[in-house]
Write a protein that holds these residues in place. Sequence first.
Motif, PDB file in Angstrom:
ATOM      1  N   GLY A  83     -22.881  -1.506  -1.085  1.00 35.36           N
ATOM      2  CA  GLY A  83     -22.951  -2.935  -1.345  1.00 35.36           C
ATOM      3  C   GLY A  83     -22.746  -3.744  -0.083  1.00 35.36           C
ATOM      4  N   LEU A  84     -23.541  -4.795   0.080  1.00 34.32           N
ATOM      5  CA  LEU A  84     -23.419  -5.693   1.226  1.00 34.32           C
ATOM      6  C   LEU A  84     -23.031  -7.078   0.731  1.00 34.32           C
ATOM      7  CD1 LEU A  84     -25.497  -3.406   2.140  1.00 34.32           C
ATOM      8  CD2 LEU A  84     -26.273  -5.055   3.851  1.00 34.32           C
ATOM      9  N   ASN A  93     -11.746  -8.082  -0.813  1.00 29.94           N
ATOM     10  CA  ASN A  93     -10.708  -7.108  -0.507  1.00 29.94           C
ATOM     11  C   ASN A  93     -10.949  -5.841  -1.308  1.00 29.94           C
ATOM     12  OD1 ASN A  93      -7.930  -5.734  -0.859  1.00 29.94           O
ATOM     13  ND2 ASN A  93      -7.650  -7.158   0.829  1.00 29.94           N
ATOM     14  N   CYS A  94     -10.990  -4.737  -0.605  1.00 33.18           N
ATOM     15  CA  CYS A  94     -11.278  -3.434  -1.198  1.00 33.18           C
ATOM     16  C   CYS A  94     -10.223  -2.449  -0.730  1.00 33.18           C
ATOM     17  CB  CYS A  94     -12.672  -2.992  -0.783  1.00 33.18           C
ATOM     18  SG  CYS A  94     -13.108  -1.334  -1.246  1.00 33.18           S
ATOM     19  N   ASN A  95      -9.324  -2.048  -1.633  1.00 34.06           N
ATOM     20  CA  ASN A  95      -8.256  -1.120  -1.282  1.00 34.06           C
ATOM     21  C   ASN A  95      -7.443  -1.597  -0.087  1.00 34.06           C
ATOM     22  OD1 ASN A  95      -8.677   0.724  -3.328  1.00 34.06           O
ATOM     23  ND2 ASN A  95     -10.111   1.949  -2.148  1.00 34.06           N
ATOM     24  N   GLY A  96      -7.151  -2.884  -0.053  1.00 33.15           N
ATOM     25  CA  GLY A  96      -6.318  -3.428   1.004  1.00 33.15           C
ATOM     26  C   GLY A  96      -7.041  -3.778   2.281  1.00 33.15           C
ATOM     27  N   ALA A  97      -8.362  -3.546   2.334  1.00 32.15           N
ATOM     28  CA  ALA A  97      -9.135  -3.836   3.542  1.00 32.15           C
ATOM     29  C   ALA A  97     -10.175  -4.912   3.251  1.00 32.15           C
ATOM     30  CB  ALA A  97      -9.828  -2.572   4.050  1.00 32.15           C
ATOM     31  N   SER A  98     -10.395  -5.804   4.220  1.00 33.40           N
ATOM     32  CA  SER A  98     -11.402  -6.850   4.090  1.00 33.40           C
ATOM     33  C   SER A  98     -12.708  -6.393   4.715  1.00 33.40           C
ATOM     34  CB  SER A  98     -10.921  -8.133   4.776  1.00 33.40           C
ATOM     35  OG  SER A  98      -9.745  -8.603   4.158  1.00 33.40           O
ATOM     36  N   GLN A 103     -19.706  -3.918   8.470  1.00 29.63           N
ATOM     37  CA  GLN A 103     -19.063  -3.113   7.435  1.00 29.63           C
ATOM     38  C   GLN A 103     -19.798  -3.284   6.104  1.00 29.63           C
ATOM     39  OE1 GLN A 103     -15.101  -4.741   7.623  1.00 29.63           O
ATOM     40  NE2 GLN A 103     -14.358  -3.077   8.913  1.00 29.63           N
ATOM     41  N   VAL A 104     -19.735  -2.246   5.297  1.00 32.82           N
ATOM     42  CA  VAL A 104     -20.300  -2.287   3.953  1.00 32.82           C
ATOM     43  C   VAL A 104     -19.257  -1.730   2.995  1.00 32.82           C
ATOM     44  CG1 VAL A 104     -22.631  -1.962   4.856  1.00 32.82           C
ATOM     45  CG2 VAL A 104     -21.349   0.021   4.046  1.00 32.82           C
ATOM     46  N   ILE A 105     -19.498  -1.921   1.701  1.00 34.82           N
ATOM     47  CA  ILE A 105     -18.649  -1.317   0.680  1.00 34.82           C
ATOM     48  C   ILE A 105     -19.392  -0.107   0.147  1.00 34.82           C
ATOM     49  CG2 ILE A 105     -17.518  -1.659  -1.548  1.00 34.82           C
ATOM     50  CD1 ILE A 105     -17.606  -4.694  -0.936  1.00 34.82           C
ATOM     51  N   ALA A 106     -18.778   1.067   0.250  1.00 34.49           N
ATOM     52  CA  ALA A 106     -19.425   2.292  -0.211  1.00 34.49           C
ATOM     53  C   ALA A 106     -18.592   2.938  -1.306  1.00 34.49           C
ATOM     54  CB  ALA A 106     -19.608   3.270   0.950  1.00 34.49           C
ATOM     55  N   CYS A 107     -19.283   3.456  -2.303  1.00 34.68           N
ATOM     56  CA  CYS A 107     -18.610   4.083  -3.436  1.00 34.68           C
ATOM     57  C   CYS A 107     -19.368   5.351  -3.777  1.00 34.68           C
ATOM     58  CB  CYS A 107     -18.583   3.127  -4.624  1.00 34.68           C
ATOM     59  SG  CYS A 107     -17.856   3.834  -6.118  1.00 34.68           S
ATOM     60  N   VAL A 108     -18.714   6.483  -3.700  1.00 37.81           N
ATOM     61  CA  VAL A 108     -19.347   7.752  -4.006  1.00 37.81           C
ATOM     62  C   VAL A 108     -18.557   8.442  -5.110  1.00 37.81           C
ATOM     63  CG1 VAL A 108     -20.236   9.915  -3.090  1.00 37.81           C
ATOM     64  CG2 VAL A 108     -20.039   7.929  -1.590  1.00 37.81           C
ATOM     65  N   ASP A 109     -19.099   8.397  -6.347  1.00 36.78           N
ATOM     66  CA  ASP A 109     -18.468   9.059  -7.489  1.00 36.78           C
ATOM     67  C   ASP A 109     -16.980   8.721  -7.546  1.00 36.78           C
ATOM     68  OD1 ASP A 109     -18.268  10.627  -9.711  1.00 36.78           O
ATOM     69  OD2 ASP A 109     -18.100  12.510  -8.626  1.00 36.78           O
ATOM     70  N   ALA A 110     -16.664   7.426  -7.544  1.00 39.54           N
ATOM     71  CA  ALA A 110     -15.275   7.006  -7.366  1.00 39.54           C
ATOM     72  C   ALA A 110     -14.916   5.848  -8.271  1.00 39.54           C
ATOM     73  CB  ALA A 110     -15.050   6.603  -5.907  1.00 39.54           C
ATOM     74  N   GLU A 111     -13.618   5.623  -8.368  1.00 39.22           N
ATOM     75  CA  GLU A 111     -13.099   4.464  -9.069  1.00 39.22           C
ATOM     76  C   GLU A 111     -13.313   3.206  -8.216  1.00 39.22           C
ATOM     77  OE1 GLU A 111     -11.616   4.181 -12.165  1.00 39.22           O
ATOM     78  OE2 GLU A 111     -12.273   6.248 -12.466  1.00 39.22           O
ATOM     79  N   LEU A 151     -13.609   4.325  -3.302  1.00 39.24           N
ATOM     80  CA  LEU A 151     -14.254   3.088  -2.880  1.00 39.24           C
ATOM     81  C   LEU A 151     -13.666   2.692  -1.534  1.00 39.24           C
ATOM     82  CD1 LEU A 151     -16.143   0.684  -3.821  1.00 39.24           C
ATOM     83  CD2 LEU A 151     -14.027  -0.450  -4.486  1.00 39.24           C
ATOM     84  N   ARG A 152     -14.511   2.535  -0.536  1.00 41.37           N
ATOM     85  CA  ARG A 152     -14.001   2.272   0.804  1.00 41.37           C
ATOM     86  C   ARG A 152     -14.801   1.175   1.500  1.00 41.37           C
ATOM     87  NH1 ARG A 152     -10.914   6.616   2.881  1.00 41.37           N
ATOM     88  NH2 ARG A 152     -10.536   5.231   4.644  1.00 41.37           N
ATOM     89  N   VAL A 153     -14.126   0.505   2.429  1.00 44.27           N
ATOM     90  CA  VAL A 153     -14.820  -0.343   3.392  1.00 44.27           C
ATOM     91  C   VAL A 153     -15.223   0.573   4.546  1.00 44.27           C
ATOM     92  CG1 VAL A 153     -14.633  -2.272   4.985  1.00 44.27           C
ATOM     93  CG2 VAL A 153     -13.511  -2.388   2.747  1.00 44.27           C
ATOM     94  N   ILE A 154     -16.516   0.600   4.839  1.00 51.03           N
ATOM     95  CA  ILE A 154     -17.045   1.566   5.796  1.00 51.03           C
ATOM     96  C   ILE A 154     -17.624   0.852   7.018  1.00 51.03           C
ATOM     97  CG2 ILE A 154     -18.658   3.483   6.109  1.00 51.03           C
ATOM     98  CD1 ILE A 154     -16.557   4.027   4.010  1.00 51.03           C
ATOM     99  N   GLU A 155     -17.283   1.365   8.190  1.00 53.50           N
ATOM    100  CA  GLU A 155     -17.911   0.901   9.431  1.00 53.50           C
ATOM    101  C   GLU A 155     -19.231   1.641   9.588  1.00 53.50           C
ATOM    102  OE1 GLU A 155     -16.677  -1.314  11.480  1.00 53.50           O
ATOM    103  OE2 GLU A 155     -14.531  -1.450  11.001  1.00 53.50           O
TER     104      GLU A 155
END
Length: 329
Positions: A83-84, A93-98, A103-111, A151-155
């Motif tokens: 997600g962009l 805010n995603c798991n404490g990270a902005s 950066q993008v929001i990536a989710c792989v088979d996750a909550e 679910l993570r904020v990814i560089e």
Amino acid sequence: MPLGATPPTPDPAAGLFQASSTDVDEHCASLGRWRLSYDQISAGAFRGGFTQLSLPRLEVFREITSQQVRQYGQLGADSFGIGLPWRGDGEVNCNGASVAGAQVIACVDAEVDMCTPKSFELRGVVASAALIEELAARLDIELPRAVWHQLRVIEMAQAPVARLRAHLAAIHETISTAPERFDDPAVGQALEDALLVEIMDMLPTARPSDPGRSAAARKRTVDRARALMHGSGDRSLSLLEVCKAVGASPRKLGYCFQEVVGTSPMHYWRAMRLNRVRRDLKRASGIESSVYDVAVQHGFWHFSQFSLDYKRHFAELPSQTLRRARLAA
């Protein structure tokens, strides 16, 4: 058709779905196979929109929400999503990270658990995790396993992110102006291939964004406080009780919530309970149900103040919500 929702827009393009809603729960219902729940945090009338273009192996989406929202749940089993953030009146805010920059929001088979700001728009792509792994194996690409199952904020490298953003902009412009183009199978195949090329170019450059120890500690404090709030049932705990349970002063807890959720602990807690009341009222179609009984069940003892808070938060009186539910039944 659910109350508060606009019927899906008929589109000439098979596989194109568009819906709008004036209720956060009905907005969730339009998300298809995504198993997500939304809580409206900020006060005001809700407006939501969701567009999805289904290609043979990918789904391209655009989501718009007018109010600050907490999103939690799952995209679906075996799902891979990127997600962009497109726009918004504040930080995601995603798991404490902005999220910022490339950066993008990536989710792989996750909550999924994130907080989004007012006037927020998110665009992205969803596929099966199995497809991504199969392509990586065929193309000899090493996937970033450190970002799997969460679910993570990814560089990411800036160039492929910029190209994916350009593709998404062009797709949604075409949906607005000439959706019939997607009826052509050749167009859909070319679009899908182009998106997969950019995704497979991005993934080898991916690395988790490190929010730092202090941000991780703030997230743990907020998670402990939210677990207590959500598990308090019909008893309205005091802020002091919550602070004692998590080992934080009121000022520290307030700072943690502002950083992680974007609002104060008391506003968040009141918003969560108001959302629960609203859902119960929408299910309470029997004549034996009353607004007062439902409000008291969720710890609102000052009825006139509760009515004011409810109207401020959802732009209607609780009695109007209950009346609609009874009419629908």
